[in-house]
Design an enzyme around this catalytic site. Structure first.
Site, PDB file in Angstrom:
ATOM      1  N   ASP A 123       0.844  -1.187   0.000  1.00  0.00           N
ATOM      2  CA  ASP A 123       0.000   0.000   0.000  1.00  0.00           C
ATOM      3  C   ASP A 123       0.885   1.245   0.000  1.00  0.00           C
ATOM      4  O   ASP A 123       1.680   1.455   0.918  1.00  0.00           O
ATOM      5  CB  ASP A 123      -0.903  -0.004   1.239  1.00  0.00           C
ATOM      6  CG  ASP A 123      -1.810   1.210   1.295  1.00  0.00           C
ATOM      7  OD1 ASP A 123      -2.761   1.260   0.494  1.00  0.00           O
ATOM      8  OD2 ASP A 123      -1.551   2.103   2.120  1.00  0.00           O
ATOM      9  N   THR A 181      -3.079   5.506  -4.209  1.00  0.00           N
ATOM     10  CA  THR A 181      -1.966   6.261  -3.623  1.00  0.00           C
ATOM     11  C   THR A 181      -0.663   6.032  -4.372  1.00  0.00           C
ATOM     12  O   THR A 181       0.098   6.976  -4.604  1.00  0.00           O
ATOM     13  CB  THR A 181      -1.796   5.893  -2.145  1.00  0.00           C
ATOM     14  OG1 THR A 181      -1.656   4.469  -2.023  1.00  0.00           O
ATOM     15  CG2 THR A 181      -2.996   6.331  -1.327  1.00  0.00           C
ATOM     16  N   THR A 182      -0.412   4.792  -4.750  1.00  0.00           N
ATOM     17  CA  THR A 182       0.816   4.499  -5.493  1.00  0.00           C
ATOM     18  C   THR A 182       0.767   5.150  -6.867  1.00  0.00           C
ATOM     19  O   THR A 182       1.766   5.706  -7.341  1.00  0.00           O
ATOM     20  CB  THR A 182       1.005   2.976  -5.635  1.00  0.00           C
ATOM     21  OG1 THR A 182       1.002   2.382  -4.341  1.00  0.00           O
ATOM     22  CG2 THR A 182       2.312   2.658  -6.328  1.00  0.00           C
TER      23      THR A 182
END
Length: 526
Positions: free
Chosen positions: A69, A102-103
């Site tokens: 994550d 998010t990545t």
């Protein structure tokens, strides 16, 4: 080049900054900031996609976190460089706003910086780059809107969205499906009841079973031990009181000593204390209470009295747990047990207590105001459970986001559409700003290339196939077929992403990259 800030006056140096201050200006400042931002983005690049790799993060105290994550990785890293910290903020913003991607946002920000560095080397002014990037971001948002599916967001489509979010995040390709079904059921439950679709879905985790043992509880879970072992552990049709008061002997606000000089006086004092404690139990019995949740302590003797009356009680609840029970059951939070009215009590179809590794967990199910639900997530080890919790929370967020803003094809298809549209419209933009718009498209192309690389494909060949298939079919992504990955239709493969995740990634990455590019002076002081 780092230097102290100074000017010359009358041939003599005039120092403006203190001796402990350091200043980096011009091209050196830009290069330092861009390099730091790229380094942070590169650290999470290999985690992108369902076949991305995990990172093991070890703290000074020996605590270990294993995850892919992006927000968790960047949050756990001890990053000091201020420009690099801005990339971390991109991931944090993405996590707060939409819960996933998010990545993607961090990698895109890093690539925008890399392309900006090339443009600066070619004497393109940072202001021109910023203007071009903002124009490209506008075009990208239009491309996302055009890619949005018109299909009705039924449960099957939402399950695909949830499964796409979780695949590769510690669930395994098989484990994502039953989890996705439970997540969609949870979100639908609170949405149908008119609740806040995100705040009313809670996640509770426990080790000791596989992820397939995950269950949906229509209510809330509270991890607190029963006050007295003689109390019932399963109460149906329960009237519930939530108390913010200590059920014990009242203490005076001043220090006082009482002298007892005979047995009768001692017995009288004990009996008086017993009567006071008994009143708590009597008042709760008279009010028709079946289950008590208290944020303060419950005296052992009060617990014994309650047990004899068949009342189940829990003590020392956190404020959040007490608020959740009150919200789920419709109970009022009471600061006294005097004059409890029927309207003050909540209701639950069932309150049961289960033990896990010696800890009691209360299941408060079917509350009268049961807008809240809990996903009881199981896993084999602490590391697995932690990663499952992150994956499930992300999946809840994307399902809610999909319901609010629609979905687009996943697996890199949306990014191919964005890059294609940006390049197409770049030809109509005059001046050097066109170079920045084209550079934006090149930066977006890195996302599907990275997906292909992480899936074991040749990234260049995959990108060529993706573009050709997109031109022919209107959508194309890196889809999995068993253990193999190939270029195909992501919608047919069931890989879908919320539109809002893509929009937020483009906006947050663009804002962060342009802010860093515009910095030409860094002054640090003690």
């Amino acid at each position: 080049m780092a230097q102290q800030g100074q000017q010359r006056m009358g041939g003599q140096p005039l120092f403006i900054l203190s001796e402990d201050s350091q200043r980096t200006s011009g091209r050196d400042a830009q290069s330092s900031n861009i390099t730091a931002g790229k380094a942070v983005a590169e650290s999470v690049r290999t985690t992108l996609g369902p076949r991305g790799m995990d990172k093991m993060l070890v703290s000074d105290s020996g605590d270990v976190v294993i995850t892919n994550d992006g927000a968790t990785i960047l949050g756990e890293m001890d990053i000091e460089h201020p420009a690099a910290q801005m990339i971390v903020e991109v991931a944090e913003t993405q996590e707060e706003e939409v819960g996933d991607g998010t990545t993607t946002a961090a990698v895109l920000a890093g690539q925008l910086l890399a392309k900006a560095e090339d443009l600066v080397d070619d004497d393109v002014h940072p202001t021109t780059i910023v203007e071009g990037y903002h124009e490209a971001a506008r075009i990208a948002r239009e491309a996302i809107d055009d890619q949005q599916l018109d299909d009705e967001l039924d449960d099957e489509l939402l399950r695909r969205v949830a499964a796409s979010s979780m695949t590769g995040k510690g669930t395994g390709d098989v484990g994502a499906e039953p989890l996705a079904e439970a997540i969609v059921e949870a979100v639908r439950h609170v949405a149908d009841d008119g609740g806040n679709a995100r705040d009313d879905v809670r996640v509770y985790t426990r080790t000791g079973a596989s992820s397939s043992a995950t269950e949906l509880v229509e209510g809330v879970l509270v991890e607190e031990d029963v006050v007295n072992d003689e109390m019932p552990r399963d109460v149906s049709d329960a009237a519930i009181a939530v108390l913010d008061v200590e059920l014990g002997v009242r203490e005076t606000e001043i220090d006082a000593e009482y002298q007892v000089d005979n047995v009768d006086a001692l017995n009288a004092a004990i009996e008086s204390e017993e009567r006071e404690l008994r009143k708590y139990a009597d008042r709760l019995v008279d009010a028709g209470v079946d289950v008590v949740f208290a944020t303060d302590d419950v005296d052992d003797r009060v617990g014994s009295f309650l047990a004899k009356e068949g009342i189940l009680a829990f003590e020392s609840l956190s404020d959040d747990d007490a608020a959740s029970v009150a919200r789920a059951t419709g109970a009022a939070r009471l600061g006294t047990v005097e004059d409890i009215e029927d309207d003050d009590l909540g209701h639950a179809d069932r309150v049961r207590v289960e033990s896990y590794d010696g800890d009691d967990v209360a299941f408060v199910e079917g509350g009268a105001a049961a807008e809240a639900v809990t996903l009881f997530v199981r896993g084999g080890t602490e590391h697995v459970v932690d990663e499952l919790e992150r994956a499930v929370n992300d999946a809840i967020d994307v399902v809610v986001s999909a319901l609010e803003g629609g979905v687009v094809p996943g697996a890199g298809s949306a990014e191919i559409a964005i890059a294609d549209r940006v390049r197409e419209e770049a030809s109509g933009i005059e001046g050097r700003q066109q170079l920045a718009v084209e550079a934006f498209a090149d930066a977006v192309d890195v996302l599907p290339r990275t997906l292909a690389s992480n899936a074991g494909m040749d990234p260049i060949d995959a990108l060529v196939d993706l573009r050709a298939t997109f031109d022919r079919e209107g959508r194309a992504g890196i889809v999995s077929e068993g253990e193999q990955a190939s270029v195909g239709d992501p919608v047919e493969a069931g890989t879908l992403d919320p539109s809002e995740v893509k929009r937020e990634a483009v906006e947050s990455a663009t804002e962060s990259a342009t802010m860093i590019v515009r910095i030409d002076d860094v002054i640090s002081a003690e």
